[in-house]
Design a protein around this motif. Structure first.
Motif, PDB file in Angstrom:
ATOM      1  N   TYR A 816       0.984  -1.387   0.054  1.00 32.50           N
ATOM      2  CA  TYR A 816       0.081   0.136   0.034  1.00 32.50           C
ATOM      3  C   TYR A 816       0.907   1.341   0.146  1.00 32.50           C
ATOM      4  O   TYR A 816       0.503   2.325  -0.783  1.00 32.50           O
ATOM      5  CB  TYR A 816      -1.086   0.168   1.205  1.00 32.50           C
ATOM      6  N   LEU A 817       1.946   1.289   0.683  1.00 39.57           N
ATOM      7  CA  LEU A 817       2.822   2.351   0.892  1.00 39.57           C
ATOM      8  C   LEU A 817       3.623   2.486  -0.585  1.00 39.57           C
ATOM      9  O   LEU A 817       3.679   3.869  -0.766  1.00 39.57           O
ATOM     10  CB  LEU A 817       3.775   2.309   2.047  1.00 39.57           C
ATOM     11  N   GLN A 818       3.948   1.557  -1.210  1.00 37.76           N
ATOM     12  CA  GLN A 818       4.641   1.691  -2.451  1.00 37.76           C
ATOM     13  C   GLN A 818       3.637   2.263  -3.524  1.00 37.76           C
ATOM     14  O   GLN A 818       3.973   3.000  -4.441  1.00 37.76           O
ATOM     15  CB  GLN A 818       5.110   0.398  -2.677  1.00 37.76           C
ATOM     16  N   GLY A 819       2.322   2.013  -3.557  1.00 38.13           N
ATOM     17  CA  GLY A 819       1.351   2.377  -4.242  1.00 38.13           C
ATOM     18  C   GLY A 819       0.900   3.473  -3.903  1.00 38.13           C
ATOM     19  O   GLY A 819      -0.181   4.029  -4.587  1.00 38.13           O
ATOM     20  N   ASN A 820       1.113   4.264  -2.867  1.00 37.13           N
ATOM     21  CA  ASN A 820       0.959   5.490  -2.119  1.00 37.13           C
ATOM     22  C   ASN A 820      -0.718   5.503  -2.077  1.00 37.13           C
ATOM     23  O   ASN A 820      -1.408   6.224  -2.484  1.00 37.13           O
ATOM     24  CB  ASN A 820       0.941   6.674  -3.306  1.00 37.13           C
ATOM     25  N   LEU A 821      -1.227   4.499  -1.400  1.00 36.92           N
ATOM     26  CA  LEU A 821      -2.873   4.050  -0.840  1.00 36.92           C
ATOM     27  C   LEU A 821      -2.981   4.072   0.332  1.00 36.92           C
ATOM     28  O   LEU A 821      -2.353   3.622   1.266  1.00 36.92           O
ATOM     29  CB  LEU A 821      -3.095   2.754  -1.475  1.00 36.92           C
ATOM     30  N   GLU A 822      -3.674   5.389   0.765  1.00 40.34           N
ATOM     31  CA  GLU A 822      -4.095   5.560   2.276  1.00 40.34           C
ATOM     32  C   GLU A 822      -3.012   5.416   3.016  1.00 40.34           C
ATOM     33  O   GLU A 822      -2.940   4.745   4.047  1.00 40.34           O
ATOM     34  CB  GLU A 822      -5.321   4.615   2.701  1.00 40.34           C
ATOM     35  N   VAL A 823      -2.118   6.483   2.762  1.00 42.90           N
ATOM     36  CA  VAL A 823      -0.827   6.633   3.489  1.00 42.90           C
ATOM     37  C   VAL A 823      -1.022   6.831   5.188  1.00 42.90           C
ATOM     38  O   VAL A 823      -0.657   5.967   6.074  1.00 42.90           O
ATOM     39  CB  VAL A 823       0.327   7.513   2.981  1.00 42.90           C
ATOM     40  N   GLU A 824      -1.733   7.741   5.574  1.00 48.47           N
ATOM     41  CA  GLU A 824      -2.188   8.006   6.929  1.00 48.47           C
ATOM     42  C   GLU A 824      -2.896   6.859   7.463  1.00 48.47           C
ATOM     43  O   GLU A 824      -2.367   6.420   8.842  1.00 48.47           O
ATOM     44  CB  GLU A 824      -3.036   9.234   6.854  1.00 48.47           C
ATOM     45  N   LEU A 825      -3.607   6.082   6.824  1.00 51.27           N
ATOM     46  CA  LEU A 825      -4.327   4.762   7.649  1.00 51.27           C
ATOM     47  C   LEU A 825      -3.646   3.779   7.639  1.00 51.27           C
ATOM     48  O   LEU A 825      -3.478   3.246   8.789  1.00 51.27           O
ATOM     49  CB  LEU A 825      -5.754   4.670   6.687  1.00 51.27           C
ATOM     50  N   VAL A 826      -2.694   3.463   6.956  1.00 48.83           N
ATOM     51  CA  VAL A 826      -1.878   2.598   6.753  1.00 48.83           C
ATOM     52  C   VAL A 826      -0.796   2.645   7.994  1.00 48.83           C
ATOM     53  O   VAL A 826      -0.369   1.725   8.667  1.00 48.83           O
ATOM     54  CB  VAL A 826      -1.322   2.370   5.432  1.00 48.83           C
ATOM     55  N   CYS A 827      -0.206   3.937   7.934  1.00 55.98           N
ATOM     56  CA  CYS A 827       0.787   4.222   8.986  1.00 55.98           C
ATOM     57  C   CYS A 827      -0.028   3.949  10.341  1.00 55.98           C
ATOM     58  O   CYS A 827       0.687   3.374  11.327  1.00 55.98           O
ATOM     59  CB  CYS A 827       1.440   5.494   8.978  1.00 55.98           C
ATOM     60  N   ARG A 828      -1.304   4.470  10.688  1.00 57.11           N
ATOM     61  CA  ARG A 828      -1.856   4.487  11.861  1.00 57.11           C
ATOM     62  C   ARG A 828      -1.706   2.834  12.311  1.00 57.11           C
ATOM     63  O   ARG A 828      -1.461   2.497  13.498  1.00 57.11           O
ATOM     64  CB  ARG A 828      -3.224   5.049  11.938  1.00 57.11           C
ATOM     65  N   CYS A 829      -2.473   1.987  11.416  1.00 60.89           N
ATOM     66  CA  CYS A 829      -2.606   0.456  11.630  1.00 60.89           C
ATOM     67  C   CYS A 829      -1.207   0.011  11.937  1.00 60.89           C
ATOM     68  O   CYS A 829      -0.743  -0.989  12.751  1.00 60.89           O
ATOM     69  CB  CYS A 829      -3.133  -0.069  10.648  1.00 60.89           C
ATOM     70  N   LEU A 830      -0.130   0.204  10.927  1.00 65.08           N
ATOM     71  CA  LEU A 830       1.202  -0.269  11.191  1.00 65.08           C
ATOM     72  C   LEU A 830       1.718  -0.006  12.573  1.00 65.08           C
ATOM     73  O   LEU A 830       2.596  -0.854  13.281  1.00 65.08           O
ATOM     74  CB  LEU A 830       2.134   0.398   9.888  1.00 65.08           C
ATOM     75  N   PHE A 831       1.713   1.276  12.872  1.00 65.44           N
ATOM     76  CA  PHE A 831       2.421   1.658  14.157  1.00 65.44           C
ATOM     77  C   PHE A 831       1.693   1.047  15.309  1.00 65.44           C
ATOM     78  O   PHE A 831       2.352   0.564  16.328  1.00 65.44           O
ATOM     79  CB  PHE A 831       2.286   3.113  14.485  1.00 65.44           C
ATOM     80  N   PHE A 832       0.521   0.907  15.342  1.00 69.81           N
ATOM     81  CA  PHE A 832      -0.354   0.048  16.415  1.00 69.81           C
ATOM     82  C   PHE A 832       0.118  -1.111  16.292  1.00 69.81           C
ATOM     83  O   PHE A 832       0.383  -1.740  17.513  1.00 69.81           O
ATOM     84  CB  PHE A 832      -1.939   0.218  16.294  1.00 69.81           C
ATOM     85  N   LEU A 833       0.209  -1.989  15.378  1.00 69.28           N
ATOM     86  CA  LEU A 833       0.493  -3.461  15.303  1.00 69.28           C
ATOM     87  C   LEU A 833       1.914  -3.426  15.786  1.00 69.28           C
ATOM     88  O   LEU A 833       2.210  -4.619  16.338  1.00 69.28           O
ATOM     89  CB  LEU A 833       0.173  -4.109  14.108  1.00 69.28           C
TER      90      LEU A 833
END
Length: 917
Positions: A816-833
């Motif tokens: 998702y990050l490589q495709g620049n898709l929903e960067v803020e949402l993905v970072c939020r989920c990533l940091f929590f996990l």
């Protein structure tokens, strides 16, 4: 095989008759940038009503779902309002559209306190479950949960300048919280009883608290940064290597952790006139006027003149000599005036308007809203120099509801009018518009009906009188002394020529309608003439005539129902079996069945031919207050003190549906002659209209829904202990969201496997494969599922997710990050996990490459977003400077506010000069 009986569903269509519920506070709001202090928001059971106090009209309804509203908090922007509910949920409504797009679910029980910060970006909520939760309104998620109080939270306030939070509770403590470290660093223990309210004064340098005793306690707040700036510079001690560090360690040990942030010391107290506990304390936006009220009908308005000589020295460059006489707390906080309302006050709110006018809104305990206006000039900061202002009543909302509970209801013959009568008034409502057609004063009404023709109504009162009203003129036509005790029941004869009444004087009386000439005019008017009397041995609680006009059923205080022949009044049957008195009864349209409801919580179905009991139903969890057959059917409704209305089948003895909506005891109900409408009255001051829909009810599915709701109400275990905990709670919705994410990942695995097989087969066959289609669709589906999870429930849903799904999810996050898709949402989920599964992820060698890629991609994408935001911010600032220089105006700033500050400084300097002279 016989035909299946079809049942149609009744749904709630409207709530009316309630002006303001007592559980939640009243608050001034501004609609669409309109006039200030014109609209007030009050709770109305599970809804929120916005009233125009000038016109007395309801202009907006913020619809709730099920639970009662317990707290209202308008946002600083004026366009939103936060609403707390009985189940602990919080919803934020948009006042422009009336819709709610943000909801938080973190408390277990009712929300009792709420507060916004100055920007409206954070919301703090306190509950009866003793927890305090801070929410991020912009990101729509919870920040953290603060635990420490031992009883319900009564108030929560932000200290904006220092990122602190202060909370009060019924456990008699006031706690200070550091929001940076999320811990309680100080507890005030100077109260002897519950702390019911508090306000911050003098730019957050003083705290005023109110408790159950007759004192308002003041506390001076000194922040550590201020003390360092205000104190004299200390000489720096040069230490050598041979010096001992014991002295420094002792000084560090003597300094308590709470004194490292602020010190809060008692500044005295003010005695109140009333001895009752403080119900609420409210301040205006300028922090000059304090409104403090108790449970009596009086509000004390106090003015604050906290302008010390130290502050005056800050505002002027001239030196001011120290005064000989210092101000006391009684000089700084003085009583301004009293407001005496027409009834006991439940909640108060105030707002400061232009021209030195203070508007005060009162929500009374008798379902009334009153507003008052006080004219205050700018020099009235010290009210002893000016006469006491008088509070003038500007409006009163009373027309749209009763002052006391409506104890009787009736429908007109054309289904268009609804009659409701209470302890002091009788109202006739238009069913389609829910507007009041007539309001007439009456005695305490217990029963009522429309006279055939729908031009007059008859009331039976607690004093034993029959009152006849004319709807055209709205006047009392006749007041007939019918019984010596309370007139409990009133029934219309099937031939519509008379009525039957039963009262506490152990008699049943028969009356005929007559037309007589009036004394003032020759036009005839309706009256009732007494014809027969049936004497009984016990108080009569309910009477009913069978539709074939053959039998008369009378419910007595001895828990029996006596049935008499209508023509001769001879005894026919005695229906006994209830353990407590029968409060209500009804007879079916074909005169074959009679149903009785009792205080023993049972409903019995009897046959009128032999008096045999067909079935005894345990209907409610409390007394059955009223029941009535649906016209021309054997279906009937029951109302109970357990807040529920139920529909039953008298032939099959089954429960059809339960109508839940009332939040207090249901006193009575009325079914329209067509059977399409049902209206009910409750102790929560509300009248509810229920409509019959075309949706059929399948009893088996209805039972499954009821059992599912009972299971979901049990909650989901998994609470954490400690002073700080996650804001959101684990609920059935969060578990379902986690299951949807797991299903999406399983589908992604299977689809990816199929695409790989298809790719392998194409390569063997020598065909070309489009790589863009082999991987994007399943992975995008997982992202769409995560996006659909409510923002306030996202962290808890990921917390429920089992770890075997996490590695695959991290791999998808990298794509998702490589495709620049929903960067803020993905970072939020990533940091929590990463935070909750740090040990397992770092110990897995297979995840090292993925983590390295995530690190590089995350840093680069966040830098790109930060650069875009910085560029846009600089561009907006440039445009602002260009516009201000061209048009010579100020944007994004309150120029009038700056002008007022300059005027105030000039006045203070003049006062200083006069003081020196």
């Amino acid at each position: 095989m016989g035909l299946t009986k079809q049942y149609l569903r009744y749904v709630s269509s409207a709530v009316f008759g309630v002006i303001g519920s007592q559980k939640a506070n009243i608050a001034y709001v501004t609609l669409r940038g309109g006039e200030k202090a014109r609209h007030v928001a009050v709770a109305a059971c599970e809804h929120v009503f916005i009233w125009d106090v000038r016109k007395g009209e309801k202009v907006l309804i913020l619809k709730g779902i099920k639970h009662e509203v317990t707290y209202l908090c308008p946002a600083p922007d004026g366009n939103h309002i936060a609403v707390g509910y009985e189940d602990g949920a919080v919803r934020i409504f948009n006042l422009l559209s009336g819709e709610s797009n943000v909801s938080f679910n973190g408390h277990k029980t009712a929300v009792t306190a709420m507060g916004y910060d100055a920007l409206g970006a954070r919301l703090v909520t306190g509950s009866r479950d003793t927890d305090v939760i801070v929410w991020d309104v912009i990101n729509e998620c919870g920040l953290f949960r603060l635990k420490g109080h031992k009883d319900s939270i009564t108030q929560a306030l932000f200290l904006e300048n220092h990122n602190l939070l202060v909370t009060s509770s019924k456990d008699s403590f006031v706690k200070w919280w550091d929001l940076d470290t999320q811990h309680c660093f100080k507890t005030l223990v100077g109260h002897r009883s519950e702390v019911w309210g508090m306000v911050l004064l003098d730019q957050e340098s003083r705290l005023l608290t109110g408790s159950a005793d007759s004192e308002l306690r003041a506390w001076d707040i000194n922040y550590l940064s201020q003390e360092k700036d205000e104190g004299e510079p200390k000489e720096k001690k040069v230490k050598s290597l041979l010096d001992d560090d014991d002295e420094a360690e002792d000084e560090a040990m003597d300094e308590s952790p709470e004194d490292r942030i602020l010190s809060c010391k008692s500044a005295g107290s003010i005695l109140r006139e009333a001895r009752d506990r403080v119900v609420s304390m409210t301040m205006d936006s300028k922090a000059r006027i304090l409104a403090c009220h108790v449970s009596n009908p009086i509000v004390i308005i106090q003015t604050l003149s906290i302008i010390t000589y130290h502050q005056l020295r800050e505002d002027t460059d001239q030196e001011v000599p120290e005064p000989v006489v210092q101000k006391t707390l009684g000089d700084e906080i003085t009583r301004l005036t009293k407001i005496r309302a027409s009834s006991k006050i439940r909640w108060v709110d105030s707002v400061w308007c232009t021209g030195g006018e203070l508007k005060v809104a009162l929500l009374l305990q008798n379902n009334t809203v009153e507003t008052y206006s006080l004219k205050l000039s700018d020099h009235q900061a010290t009210p002893r120099a000016t006469p006491t202002p008088v509070a003038n009543k500007t409006s009163r909302l009373t027309l749209a509801g009763h002052r006391t509970d409506a104890r009787t209801l009736a429908f007109s013959s054309d289904n268009m009018a609804v009659l409701s009568a209470s302890g002091d008034t009788v109202k006739v409502w238009n069913r389609s518009t829910l507007q009041v057609v007539r309001t007439m004063e009456c005695d305490y009404a217990l029963c009522s009906l429309f006279v055939p023709g729908d031009r007059q109504i008859i009331l039976g009162t607690k004093s034993g009188k029959l009152q006849l009203f004319d709807l055209a003129s709205g006047g009392l036509m006749e007041n007939v002394a019918a019984h010596e005790g309370a007139l409990w029941s009133l029934a219309l004869s099937p031939d519509q020529r008379g009525i039957v009444t039963g009262g506490a004087d152990k008699t049943v009386r028969f009356w005929d309608f007559e037309l007589v000439k009036g004394e003032e005019s020759e036009q005839k008017r309706l009256t009732v003439k007494h014809t027969r009397t049936l004497q009984l041995g016990e108080d009569v609680l309910c009477v009913k005539i069978s539709p074939n006009q053959r039998l008369l059923a009378v419910a007595l205080l001895d828990s029996t129902v006596k049935v008499f022949y209508m023509d001769t009044l001879k005894f026919f049957l005695s229906l006994y079996g209830h353990k407590l008195p029968v409060l209500c009864l009804d007879i079916s349209h074909d005169s074959t069945l009679i149903i009785t409801g009792s205080a023993d919580r049972n409903v019995k179905i009897w046959g009128l031919d032999f008096g045999d009991c067909h079935r005894s139903l345990f209907a409610h969890d409390d007394s059955v207050m009223f029941l009535q057959f649906v016209p021309k059917t054997h279906l009937f409704f029951t109302a109970g003190k357990d807040k529920k209305i139920k529909q039953w089948d008298a032939d099959k003895f089954v429960l059809i549906q339960t109508l839940e909506g009332h939040h207090r005891e249901v006193w009575t109900l009325a079914v329209s002659p067509s059977g399409d409408y049902l209206v009910s009255s409750s102790h929560d001051k509300s009248l509810r209209l229920w409509d019959r829909t075309r949706e059929p009810i399948i009893l088996d599915e209805e039972r499954e829904i009821v059992s599912g709701l009972a299971f979901s109400s049990l909650g989901v275990p998994g609470e954490t202990e400690g002073e700080v905990a996650p804001a959101a709670k684990k609920t059935v919705e969060t578990v379902k969201a986690a299951e949807r994410i797991m299903e999406a990942l399983e589908l992604y695995r299977s689809e990816s496997r199929k695409l790989e097989e298809h790719k392998y087969a194409c390569e063997n066959a020598g065909k070309q494969v489009h790589h863009s289609l082999t991987h994007s669709l399943p992975s995008r589906y997982v992202l769409d599922v995560i996006k659909k999870v409510r923002s306030s429930e996202l962290e808890v849903s990921l917390l429920v997710l089992p770890f075997p799904y996490v590695p695959e999810l991290l791999t998808l996050f990298n794509s998702y990050l490589q495709g620049n898709l929903e960067v803020e949402l993905v970072c939020r989920c990533l940091f929590f996990l990463l935070r909750i599964h740090f040990g397992q992820i770092t110990s897995n060698q297979m995840m090292l490459s993925v983590i390295d890629q995530l690190k590089d991609n995350t840093i680069s994408k966040i830098r790109e977003i930060r650069d875009v935001l910085g560029f846009n911010s600089a561009a907006l600032q440039f445009l602002q400077r260009e516009l201000e220089s061209k048009e010579d105006v100020m944007f994004f700033a309150d120029a009038s506010g700056r002008l007022d500050e300059k005027r105030k400084k000039r006045r203070r300097r003049e006062r200083v000069i006069l003081t020196i002279v």
